[in-house]
Design an enzyme around this catalytic site. Structure first.
Site, PDB file in Angstrom:
ATOM      1  N   ILE A   1      10.824  -4.236  -3.496  1.00 36.49           N
ATOM      2  CA  ILE A   1       9.957  -5.406  -3.393  1.00 36.49           C
ATOM      3  C   ILE A   1      10.289  -6.127  -2.089  1.00 36.49           C
ATOM      4  O   ILE A   1      11.407  -6.609  -1.897  1.00 36.49           O
ATOM      5  CB  ILE A   1      10.150  -6.352  -4.590  1.00 36.49           C
ATOM      6  CG1 ILE A   1       9.874  -5.600  -5.900  1.00 36.49           C
ATOM      7  CG2 ILE A   1       9.246  -7.564  -4.459  1.00 36.49           C
ATOM      8  CD1 ILE A   1       8.481  -5.052  -6.018  1.00 36.49           C
TER       9      ILE A   1
ATOM     10  N   LYS B   1       8.195 -13.399  -4.094  1.00 39.35           N
ATOM     11  CA  LYS B   1       7.210 -14.441  -4.381  1.00 39.35           C
ATOM     12  C   LYS B   1       5.786 -13.890  -4.296  1.00 39.35           C
ATOM     13  O   LYS B   1       4.973 -14.095  -5.212  1.00 39.35           O
ATOM     14  CB  LYS B   1       7.378 -15.609  -3.407  1.00 39.35           C
ATOM     15  CG  LYS B   1       6.371 -16.734  -3.621  1.00 39.35           C
ATOM     16  CD  LYS B   1       6.584 -17.875  -2.653  1.00 39.35           C
ATOM     17  CE  LYS B   1       7.817 -18.679  -3.008  1.00 39.35           C
ATOM     18  NZ  LYS B   1       7.933 -19.916  -2.194  1.00 39.35           N
TER      19      LYS B   1
ATOM     20  N   GLU C   1      -2.622  -3.713  -7.802  1.00 41.06           N
ATOM     21  CA  GLU C   1      -3.539  -3.374  -8.889  1.00 41.06           C
ATOM     22  C   GLU C   1      -2.854  -3.115 -10.224  1.00 41.06           C
ATOM     23  O   GLU C   1      -3.475  -3.239 -11.273  1.00 41.06           O
ATOM     24  CB  GLU C   1      -4.373  -2.165  -8.462  1.00 41.06           C
ATOM     25  CG  GLU C   1      -5.267  -2.545  -7.293  1.00 41.06           C
ATOM     26  CD  GLU C   1      -5.954  -1.378  -6.623  1.00 41.06           C
ATOM     27  OE1 GLU C   1      -7.141  -1.187  -6.898  1.00 41.06           O
ATOM     28  OE2 GLU C   1      -5.320  -0.687  -5.825  1.00 41.06           O
TER      29      GLU C   1
ATOM     30  N   ASN D   1       8.845  -8.918  -0.878  1.00 36.90           N
ATOM     31  CA  ASN D   1       8.814 -10.372  -1.025  1.00 36.90           C
ATOM     32  C   ASN D   1       8.555 -10.681  -2.490  1.00 36.90           C
ATOM     33  O   ASN D   1       7.452 -10.455  -3.003  1.00 36.90           O
ATOM     34  CB  ASN D   1       7.714 -10.974  -0.139  1.00 36.90           C
ATOM     35  CG  ASN D   1       7.711 -12.487  -0.154  1.00 36.90           C
ATOM     36  OD1 ASN D   1       7.914 -13.119  -1.180  1.00 36.90           O
ATOM     37  ND2 ASN D   1       7.455 -13.090   0.996  1.00 36.90           N
TER      38      ASN D   1
ATOM     39  N   ILE E   1      -6.253  -9.257   2.677  1.00 35.04           N
ATOM     40  CA  ILE E   1      -7.268  -9.778   1.749  1.00 35.04           C
ATOM     41  C   ILE E   1      -6.689 -10.842   0.821  1.00 35.04           C
ATOM     42  O   ILE E   1      -7.239 -11.109  -0.245  1.00 35.04           O
ATOM     43  CB  ILE E   1      -7.905  -8.640   0.944  1.00 35.04           C
ATOM     44  CG1 ILE E   1      -6.856  -7.814   0.196  1.00 35.04           C
ATOM     45  CG2 ILE E   1      -8.735  -7.741   1.847  1.00 35.04           C
ATOM     46  CD1 ILE E   1      -7.449  -6.753  -0.729  1.00 35.04           C
ATOM     47  N   GLY E   2      -5.574 -11.436   1.244  1.00 35.40           N
ATOM     48  CA  GLY E   2      -4.938 -12.466   0.439  1.00 35.40           C
ATOM     49  C   GLY E   2      -3.709 -11.984  -0.285  1.00 35.40           C
ATOM     50  O   GLY E   2      -3.087 -12.744  -1.033  1.00 35.40           O
ATOM     51  N   THR E   3      -3.329 -10.724  -0.063  1.00 35.30           N
ATOM     52  CA  THR E   3      -2.206 -10.137  -0.789  1.00 35.30           C
ATOM     53  C   THR E   3      -0.847 -10.467  -0.170  1.00 35.30           C
ATOM     54  O   THR E   3       0.176 -10.205  -0.786  1.00 35.30           O
ATOM     55  CB  THR E   3      -2.366  -8.612  -0.847  1.00 35.30           C
ATOM     56  OG1 THR E   3      -2.541  -8.112   0.477  1.00 35.30           O
ATOM     57  CG2 THR E   3      -3.575  -8.232  -1.679  1.00 35.30           C
TER      58      THR E   3
ATOM     59  N   VAL F   1       1.713  -3.131  -5.542  1.00 39.27           N
ATOM     60  CA  VAL F   1       1.709  -4.088  -6.654  1.00 39.27           C
ATOM     61  C   VAL F   1       0.344  -4.746  -6.825  1.00 39.27           C
ATOM     62  O   VAL F   1       0.150  -5.518  -7.755  1.00 39.27           O
ATOM     63  CB  VAL F   1       2.779  -5.195  -6.471  1.00 39.27           C
ATOM     64  CG1 VAL F   1       4.171  -4.603  -6.485  1.00 39.27           C
ATOM     65  CG2 VAL F   1       2.541  -5.989  -5.199  1.00 39.27           C
TER      66      VAL F   1
END
Length: 734
Positions: free
Chosen positions: A626, A630, A701, A628, A461-463, A699
């Site tokens: 994490i 960015k 929300e 990525n 969804i663009g995440t 990450v």
């Protein structure tokens, strides 16, 4: 096999692998798909909030140019209800004459072009027998649901502890309705081939949509294919199976042609859910030196007339602080409003505003620094379960954030910091988001040319799912990122988890971890009895991977390339399947931890004009490993922007008489723009989480949680005015 725990916490901040497709227009969103002989649909919505349809005249619409069908409850076939999941689907549309909210669909018009369908839809005449709608959360006629999520909690005796506490504080906090407003208008393209249905849709859960449509239209799941390779934002709006999706499929079946249905912006306000309004009462008891002895948190949220909405606002308070006596309760009130639904950080966004505002108010009552009060009541283990956290670096979030922000420069008294005409305020909030993970499956294939294909029926969804899962797969298989392709957004792929609840990365990543491990095992099985192989007889835990090779751990020379193994055994490729199912906390002896964080905010207020500006935000986040840096940073920034919107701008206004949403356009519904967004700093701390094999937490929300409280707390520090209702608008600052 080399495990993820051995890799660095922060992954390389690589560019999105799908970025070139998006910037060149080659990424196909639902609205980009078409079929030969495509027809178009337009919706007719009710103009009352409660009552029944007394008359429908379709004659003018049916006679309009290009019209193929007008479908209403009078001629629609019987549709079955979709099965419930954690989020139930609304009932099938056009199955009766009852009206439950303004904007409910009463007809769908199908025509050769979108313009013809829209024009004809305006010619459908509807009359209603109206009843007085229930629109106010305090309306005595409203049905009240107590403990609707079966998550009310109690430890100790909060009532007794409050009555004997040295210091007590009580206040009520409210938050407004907000509406999910993804840039991409939700679109469904449906096509039938006999009893086989293909749907392109803006869904966050393709597998759930397939299951639902199969049930609604009484066809096998194998006969439904849902495609969602790209979704233009969702923020929770794509989690349910909405009536317009069913209508697109129904329209296509009725006219015998593929049909496209695109919601208008006003239809987005009534058709794909919204964040609930809340009223929350909090009581806190403490000792004079700042030790919490009791918290009582009761939340009331709005709810549509039928169905449910999972949005516990008070439950997070149960584990937020080390307090011996805590009672949390959630209630819902049914109103004649459109369906409520998850919107980024559901429940936690509203509940955190109340709790963290109350903690700030208590700090002033006690004369203790707001940060120090939180540290004195830090929960080292899960207060409810009594188990150690799978990971928690909230203390480090506070410490690093205070240092980076310059919290020590804050003057204690409100109205004490000024620059010219601007009052300056510092505010903070401790934040968390609940742990969520669903079962998921994935497959991994390695080809003789040294490339890999990893697949799962999830969506992005663009995440950054395309990117981080390609990175993870490359890492687990010892390949360069350019050699890995990740494929998603198709229910013909292995069943995938929902892209919501900040749980997809853990769910999908764990499935990919299993698939890649099983694939390495498949290569070892292939050479197990090969006397010429240096890997003969090796177990998966005895090898490492890197540079397209498998080798004995500690002996890089004793190994073989994937391509050489395939060639030696006459194979073009090898594939493996992987699945993940979250463990129960007691099995691991750990309390599953979602992400934690600390938000530090500086605001500036012009007391003469009532202007509020957020000057800077420092966010320190513990999200486990994490993958990525960015894309993770981008998620926190995006969530922060959404939090500023909730705190200062966004309010879905319902007319108290008619139930009509009065500001259902981007011209009237205010959202932050570039000029409203300050300098933002994002820092990640912590260690890999122990509850899943790849060590991640969500990450998506956590970036929104806490902004409402941090801004409100900063406003109080700047002005001395305590605002307990969101959004904080000019009139509240005068």
């Amino acid at each position: 096999m080399t495990t993820v725990e051995q890799f660095d916490l922060v992954g390389e901040g690589v560019d999105r692998v799908d970025g070139p497709l998006k910037v060149t227009g080659a990424a196909h969103y639902p609205n980009d798909f078409s079929f030969p002989d495509l027809a178009h649909a337009a919706l007719v919505r009710s103009t009352v909030a409660a009552g029944r349809i007394s008359r429908l005249d379709m004659s003018a619409a049916q006679a309009s140019p290009g019209v193929l069908a007008v479908i209403t409850h009078q001629n629609a076939p019987s549709l079955r209800r979709a099965p419930d999941t954690i989020l139930s689907a609304p009932p099938p549309p056009l199955q009766g004459d009852r009206i439950l909210h303004y904007g409910q669909y009463v007809a769908v018009v199908v025509a050769g072009t979108a313009e013809e369908a829209t024009a004809a839809a305006r010619r459908v005449e509807a009359e209603y027998e109206t009843t007085e709608p229930v629109l106010d959360i305090h309306d005595p006629r409203a049905e009240v649901l107590t403990d609707p999520f079966e998550m009310d909690s109690s430890r100790g005796d909060a009532e007794a502890a409050l009555s004997s506490a040295e210091v007590t504080f009580e206040a009520t906090y409210t938050t407004a309705d907000n509406t999910n407003n993804p840039l991409g208008l939700f679109t469904t393209v449906a096509a039938w081939d006999g009893e086989t249905l293909t749907v392109h849709d803006a869904t966050q859960w393709p597998d759930q949509l397939r299951t639902a449509l199969a049930r609604v239209f009484d066809v096998p799941e194998s006969g439904v294919r849902v495609l969602a390779p790209f979704v233009g934002g969702g923020f929770g709006a794509g989690l349910r199976v909405w009536p317009h999706v069913m209508l697109a499929a129904l329209a296509a079946r009725t006219v015998g042609r593929p049909v496209k249905l695109v919601l208008t912006r006003p239809e987005m306000f009534t058709g794909v859910g919204h964040r609930t309004a809340t009223e929350q009462r909090i009581k806190i008891g403490a000792t004079r030196d700042g030790r919490l002895v009791a918290i009582d948190h009761e939340s009331t949220t709005t709810l549509q007339m039928e169905g449910d909405n999972f949005e516990p606002c008070a439950s997070g308070t149960a584990y937020a602080y080390a307090c011996p006596n805590v009672s949390t309760r959630d209630r819902q009130v049914r109103l004649n409003i459109p369906w409520c639904n998850s919107m980024r950080a559901p429940g936690e966004a509203q509940g955190n505003f109340a709790l963290e505002s109350a903690m700030d108010e208590l700090s002033y009552e006690l004369g203790i620094d707001p940060l120090e009060l939180r540290l004195r009541n830090y929960a080292e283990s899960h207060p409810q379960l009594g188990l150690p956290w799978s990971s928690k670096a909230l203390r480090e979030c506070y410490e690093v954030g205070a240092e980076r922000f310059g919290w020590s420069h804050r003057l204690r008294e409100p109205c004490s910091m000024r620059e010219g005409d601007w009052l300056i305020g510092y505010g903070l909030a401790g934040v968390s988001f609940f742990w969520f993970q669903k079962p998921c499956q994935a497959s991994a294939t390695l080809r003789r040319d040294g490339t890999a294909l990893v697949r799962s029926a999830v969506t992005d969804i663009g995440t950054g799912t395309y990117t981080v899962m390609a990175q993870l797969s490359a890492e687990l298989l010892g390949l360069d990122l350019s050699r890995v392709t990740f494929e998603l957004g198709d229910t013909n792929l292995p069943p995938g988890a929902v892209a919501g609840g900040s749980g997809l990365t853990a769910s999908l990543g764990s499935a990919i971890h299993a698939a890649c491990r099983n694939l390495v095992q498949a290569f070892l099985d292939t050479v197990r009895d090969d006397p010429t192989s240096s890997l003969a007889g090796c177990a998966v835990d005895e090898v490492s991977i890197g540079h397209g090779r498998i080798y004995r751990t500690g002996s890089p020379e004793d190994g073989e390339a994937y391509s050489d193994i395939l060639a030696a055994h006459g194979l073009t490729e090898l594939s493996a399947h992987g699945a993940s199912t979250p463990a129960a906390p007691r099995e691991l002896g750990l309390a599953p931890a979602g992400p934690f964080g600390a938000r530090f905010v500086e605001v500036r207020v012009d007391p003469d004009l009532g202007l509020l500006r957020v000057a800077r935000v420092v966010s320190v986040i513990d999200a486990g490993r994490i993958l990525n840096e960015k894309t993770a940073t981008s998620q926190i920034i995006g969530g922060t922007v959404g939090g500023i919107g909730m705190a200062m701008f966004e309010e879905t206004v319902t007319d108290p008489g008619s139930g009509r949403i009065a500001n259902a356009t981007f011209g009237d519904y205010l959202i932050p723009v570039n000029a409203d967004i300050p300098d933002m700093q994002v820092i990640f701390v912590g260690r890999p989480d122990r509850f899943n094999p790849i060590g991640v937490k969500g990450v998506g929300e956590i970036g929104l949680v806490g902004m409402g409280a941090a801004i409100a707390n900063a406003v109080h520090h700047a002005t001395g005015r305590r605002i307990r209702s969101l959004p904080i608008t000019i009139d509240k600052l005068f």
